[in-house]
Scaffold this active site. Sequence first.
Site, mmCIF file in Angstrom:
data_model
loop_
_atom_site.group_PDB
_atom_site.id
_atom_site.type_symbol
_atom_site.label_atom_id
_atom_site.label_comp_id
_atom_site.label_asym_id
_atom_site.label_seq_id
_atom_site.Cartn_x
_atom_site.Cartn_y
_atom_site.Cartn_z
ATOM 1 N N SER A 138 0.858 -1.192 0.000
ATOM 2 C CA SER A 138 0.000 0.000 0.000
ATOM 3 C C SER A 138 0.886 1.231 0.000
ATOM 4 O O SER A 138 2.018 1.189 0.505
ATOM 5 C CB SER A 138 -0.861 0.004 1.267
ATOM 6 O OG SER A 138 -1.500 1.256 1.418
ATOM 7 N N TYR A 151 -2.458 -1.459 10.383
ATOM 8 C CA TYR A 151 -2.541 -1.678 8.938
ATOM 9 C C TYR A 151 -1.287 -1.147 8.251
ATOM 10 O O TYR A 151 -0.649 -1.838 7.459
ATOM 11 C CB TYR A 151 -3.796 -0.990 8.376
ATOM 12 C CG TYR A 151 -3.880 -1.058 6.869
ATOM 13 C CD1 TYR A 151 -4.412 -2.183 6.244
ATOM 14 C CD2 TYR A 151 -3.409 -0.022 6.063
ATOM 15 C CE1 TYR A 151 -4.475 -2.267 4.859
ATOM 16 C CE2 TYR A 151 -3.469 -0.095 4.684
ATOM 17 C CZ TYR A 151 -4.009 -1.222 4.091
ATOM 18 O OH TYR A 151 -4.060 -1.310 2.726
HETATM 19 N N1 LIG Z 1 -8.503 0.012 -2.044
HETATM 20 C C1 LIG Z 1 -7.425 0.765 -1.845
HETATM 21 O O1 LIG Z 1 -7.443 1.977 -2.002
HETATM 22 C C2 LIG Z 1 -6.116 0.124 -1.437
HETATM 23 C C3 LIG Z 1 -4.988 0.939 -1.326
HETATM 24 C C4 LIG Z 1 -3.781 0.338 -0.970
HETATM 25 C C5 LIG Z 1 -3.711 -1.024 -0.739
HETATM 26 N N2 LIG Z 1 -4.825 -1.779 -0.839
HETATM 27 C C6 LIG Z 1 -4.690 -3.219 -0.579
HETATM 28 O O2 LIG Z 1 -5.214 -3.906 -1.686
HETATM 29 C C7 LIG Z 1 -5.771 -5.141 -1.260
HETATM 30 C C8 LIG Z 1 -7.216 -5.239 -1.719
HETATM 31 O O3 LIG Z 1 -7.917 -4.153 -1.140
HETATM 32 P P1 LIG Z 1 -9.415 -3.769 -1.537
HETATM 33 O O4 LIG Z 1 -9.561 -2.321 -1.314
HETATM 34 O O5 LIG Z 1 -9.770 -4.351 -2.856
HETATM 35 O O6 LIG Z 1 -10.212 -4.465 -0.341
HETATM 36 P P2 LIG Z 1 -11.576 -5.267 -0.269
HETATM 37 O O7 LIG Z 1 -12.521 -4.898 -1.354
HETATM 38 O O8 LIG Z 1 -12.021 -5.161 1.155
HETATM 39 O O9 LIG Z 1 -11.079 -6.737 -0.573
HETATM 40 C C9 LIG Z 1 -10.341 -7.473 0.333
HETATM 41 C C10 LIG Z 1 -10.564 -8.915 -0.017
HETATM 42 O O10 LIG Z 1 -9.783 -9.707 0.881
HETATM 43 C C11 LIG Z 1 -10.545 -10.823 1.241
HETATM 44 N N3 LIG Z 1 -10.144 -11.265 2.570
HETATM 45 C C12 LIG Z 1 -10.129 -10.537 3.707
HETATM 46 N N4 LIG Z 1 -9.772 -11.307 4.739
HETATM 47 C C13 LIG Z 1 -9.547 -12.555 4.232
HETATM 48 C C14 LIG Z 1 -9.184 -13.792 4.795
HETATM 49 N N5 LIG Z 1 -8.976 -13.935 6.117
HETATM 50 N N6 LIG Z 1 -9.043 -14.868 3.975
HETATM 51 C C15 LIG Z 1 -9.279 -14.745 2.647
HETATM 52 N N7 LIG Z 1 -9.640 -13.611 2.051
HETATM 53 C C16 LIG Z 1 -9.781 -12.524 2.850
HETATM 54 C C17 LIG Z 1 -12.000 -10.378 1.215
HETATM 55 O O11 LIG Z 1 -12.861 -11.439 0.875
HETATM 56 P P3 LIG Z 1 -13.742 -12.245 1.959
HETATM 57 O O12 LIG Z 1 -14.316 -11.215 2.890
HETATM 58 O O13 LIG Z 1 -14.746 -12.970 1.133
HETATM 59 O O14 LIG Z 1 -12.787 -13.183 2.624
HETATM 60 C C18 LIG Z 1 -12.013 -9.333 0.116
HETATM 61 O O15 LIG Z 1 -12.428 -9.896 -1.121
HETATM 62 C C19 LIG Z 1 -5.599 -5.192 0.252
HETATM 63 O O16 LIG Z 1 -4.425 -5.905 0.585
HETATM 64 C C20 LIG Z 1 -5.462 -3.734 0.620
HETATM 65 O O17 LIG Z 1 -4.755 -3.551 1.835
HETATM 66 C C21 LIG Z 1 -6.027 -1.241 -1.171
#
Ligand SMILES: NC(=O)c1ccc[n+]([C@@H]2O[C@H](COP(=O)([O-])OP(=O)(O)OC[C@H]3O[C@@H](n4cnc5c(N)ncnc54)[C@H](OP(=O)(O)O)[C@@H]3O)[C@@H](O)[C@H]2O)c1
Length: 183
Positions: A138, A151
């Site tokens: 991130s 985080y």
């Molecule tokens: N969105 C942003 O702006 C942003 C910025 C920087 C970094 N990131 C990183 O990018 C990644 C994706 O983020 P996102 O924003 O797309 O988040 P999101 O929509 O909340 O997706 C996270 C996914 O992780 C899965 N997950 C969570 N806990 C889990 C577990 N214990 N086992 C298996 N799967 C699990 C969830 O599915 P289930 O609930 O079905 O398990 C969900 O599909 C993350 O690592 C986040 O830290 C995001």
Amino acid sequence: MKMNGNTILITGGGSGIGRELALRFHALGNTAIVAGRRKEALEQTIAGREGMHAMVGNVEDPEAIAAFAKRVVAEHPALNVLINNAGIMRRENLTRTRDLRDAEETIVTNLFGPIRLTNALIDHLAARQNAVIVNVSSGLAFVPLSGTPTYNASKAAIRSYTVSLREQLRGRVEVIELAPPAH
Ligand SMILES: NC(=O)c1ccc[n+]([C@@H]2O[C@H](COP(=O)([O-])OP(=O)(O)OC[C@H]3O[C@@H](n4cnc5c(N)ncnc54)[C@H](OP(=O)(O)O)[C@@H]3O)[C@@H](O)[C@H]2O)c1
């Protein structure tokens, strides 16, 4: 990384960045396996498309991860790319004593999840041609947001781990850090 003909496992592929990566890679001519805890979210992502697969798995639980990795390799022996994308982000108030469950779950999911899943798949991946591991960190690994301290720390840690992983696997498995910006 070559952009087509791969078999790619994407954790957290049922929503957000993971879902979008899965759809884009699939459109480029890759097989995409999306993983997460919620079967219905995974099924919505794949929407019955040929070359997309849903596999329920929880990256919080060490035994479940080992069993999950075995199942993925058994069902998809061509697997050559792992994208460790699943992650959670919790707000935390550090100004008074608190229950540390959020902090612990964040480290277990965001740091131990990729470490454990990579460990479970490394023997398979290292034996494949064109193998790649992508760890999603991130922008907050670089500049922390004060409201989400664990985080930020988990992402700084996976960023550092990825540097060592890349060095150790050099010439065998390509290791990529994907650092999305903030929302
Ligand atoms: N969105 C942003 O702006 C942003 C910025 C920087 C970094 N990131 C990183 O990018 C990644 C994706 O983020 P996102 O924003 O797309 O988040 P999101 O929509 O909340 O997706 C996270 C996914 O992780 C899965 N997950 C969570 N806990 C889990 C577990 N214990 N086992 C298996 N799967 C699990 C969830 O599915 P289930 O609930 O079905 O398990 C969900 O599909 C993350 O690592 C986040 O830290 C995001």
